[in-house]
Design an enzyme around this catalytic site. Structure first.
Site, PDB file in Angstrom:
ATOM      1  N   PHE A 272       0.842  -1.200   0.000  1.00 30.02           N
ATOM      2  CA  PHE A 272       0.000   0.000   0.000  1.00 30.02           C
ATOM      3  C   PHE A 272       0.873   1.244   0.000  1.00 30.02           C
ATOM      4  O   PHE A 272       1.992   1.224   0.506  1.00 30.02           O
ATOM      5  CB  PHE A 272      -0.870   0.057   1.273  1.00 30.02           C
ATOM      6  CG  PHE A 272      -1.754  -1.135   1.446  1.00 30.02           C
ATOM      7  CD1 PHE A 272      -3.015  -1.164   0.877  1.00 30.02           C
ATOM      8  CD2 PHE A 272      -1.315  -2.243   2.156  1.00 30.02           C
ATOM      9  CE1 PHE A 272      -3.835  -2.283   1.024  1.00 30.02           C
ATOM     10  CE2 PHE A 272      -2.114  -3.355   2.310  1.00 30.02           C
ATOM     11  CZ  PHE A 272      -3.381  -3.377   1.747  1.00 30.02           C
ATOM     12  N   ASP A 273       0.346   2.316  -0.535  1.00 29.49           N
ATOM     13  CA  ASP A 273       0.968   3.621  -0.374  1.00 29.49           C
ATOM     14  C   ASP A 273      -0.116   4.679  -0.491  1.00 29.49           C
ATOM     15  O   ASP A 273      -1.029   4.554  -1.310  1.00 29.49           O
ATOM     16  CB  ASP A 273       2.060   3.883  -1.402  1.00 29.49           C
ATOM     17  CG  ASP A 273       2.942   5.035  -0.949  1.00 29.49           C
ATOM     18  OD1 ASP A 273       3.870   4.799  -0.155  1.00 29.49           O
ATOM     19  OD2 ASP A 273       2.672   6.194  -1.346  1.00 29.49           O
TER      20      ASP A 273
END
Length: 184
Positions: free
Chosen positions: A67-68
């Protein structure tokens, strides 16, 4: 086959536990400064993909979730603030305005991968200068994109959202669960 969360974020660990309690954490060593994209949303997706693939290379038999999150205000990308002055700059820019929170999600299983980006629109009320200055003297803004935690003090400034609340915290729970079902 194990499920791996490619993130050291305590918020992401908490949110992943809503999907399943059975996962491990392995953080990636991706140099985020070397990744670019044509839009903030695409940047979030590219960063999430790089993180997931880096961990998946070392764990090819497992399912890896990367994730980012980036905050976008009028085309400008706000990542994690470098220092107090940077946090002040970001929060002043967000004060009284609408912005977007983009979280890239990438799930890898062997050679297969699925990636997407979830976007939530956030409406902030004007932030009083004394409140803003007091906030940046706390630890809360410094490991969060856009220099705020929606689940913390910044909830006082949030006049409304359009989209997934959990996305603002860095892990869109519903969309992640959907991708996991599709890939496993």
């Amino acid at each position: 086959m194990a499920l791996i969360l490619a993130s050291g974020s305590p918020r992401r660990r908490e949110l992943m536990s809503l999907i399943t309690p059975d996962y491990t954490v392995i953080t990636s060593d991706v140099d985020e400064t070397k990744i670019a994209a044509d839009s903030p949303a695409h940047l979030a997706k590219a960063l999430a993909t790089a993180k997931a693939r880096a961990v998946a290379e070392e764990n090819p038999d497992d399912v890896v979730c990367g994730f980012d999150t980036v905050v976008e205000c009028e085309g400008e990308v706000f990542g994690k603030p470098k220092d107090e002055a940077d946090a002040v700059r970001m929060l002043r820019a967000l004060s009284g305005r609408e912005h977007r929170v983009h979280t890239g999600v990438c799930i890898c299983r062997g050679r297969r991968a699925a990636a997407t980006v979830e976007t939530t629109v956030v409406h902030f009320s004007p932030i009083a200068e004394d409140d803003l200055c007091a906030y940046v003297r706390t630890p809360e803004p410094y490991d969060k994109a856009g220099a705020y935690a929606i689940q913390g003090h910044a909830a006082l400034w949030c006049a409304g959202i359009e989209g997934c609340y959990y996305n603002i915290m860095g892990l869109p729970v519903h969309r992640t669960a959907q991708l996991l079902r599709e890939l496993t």
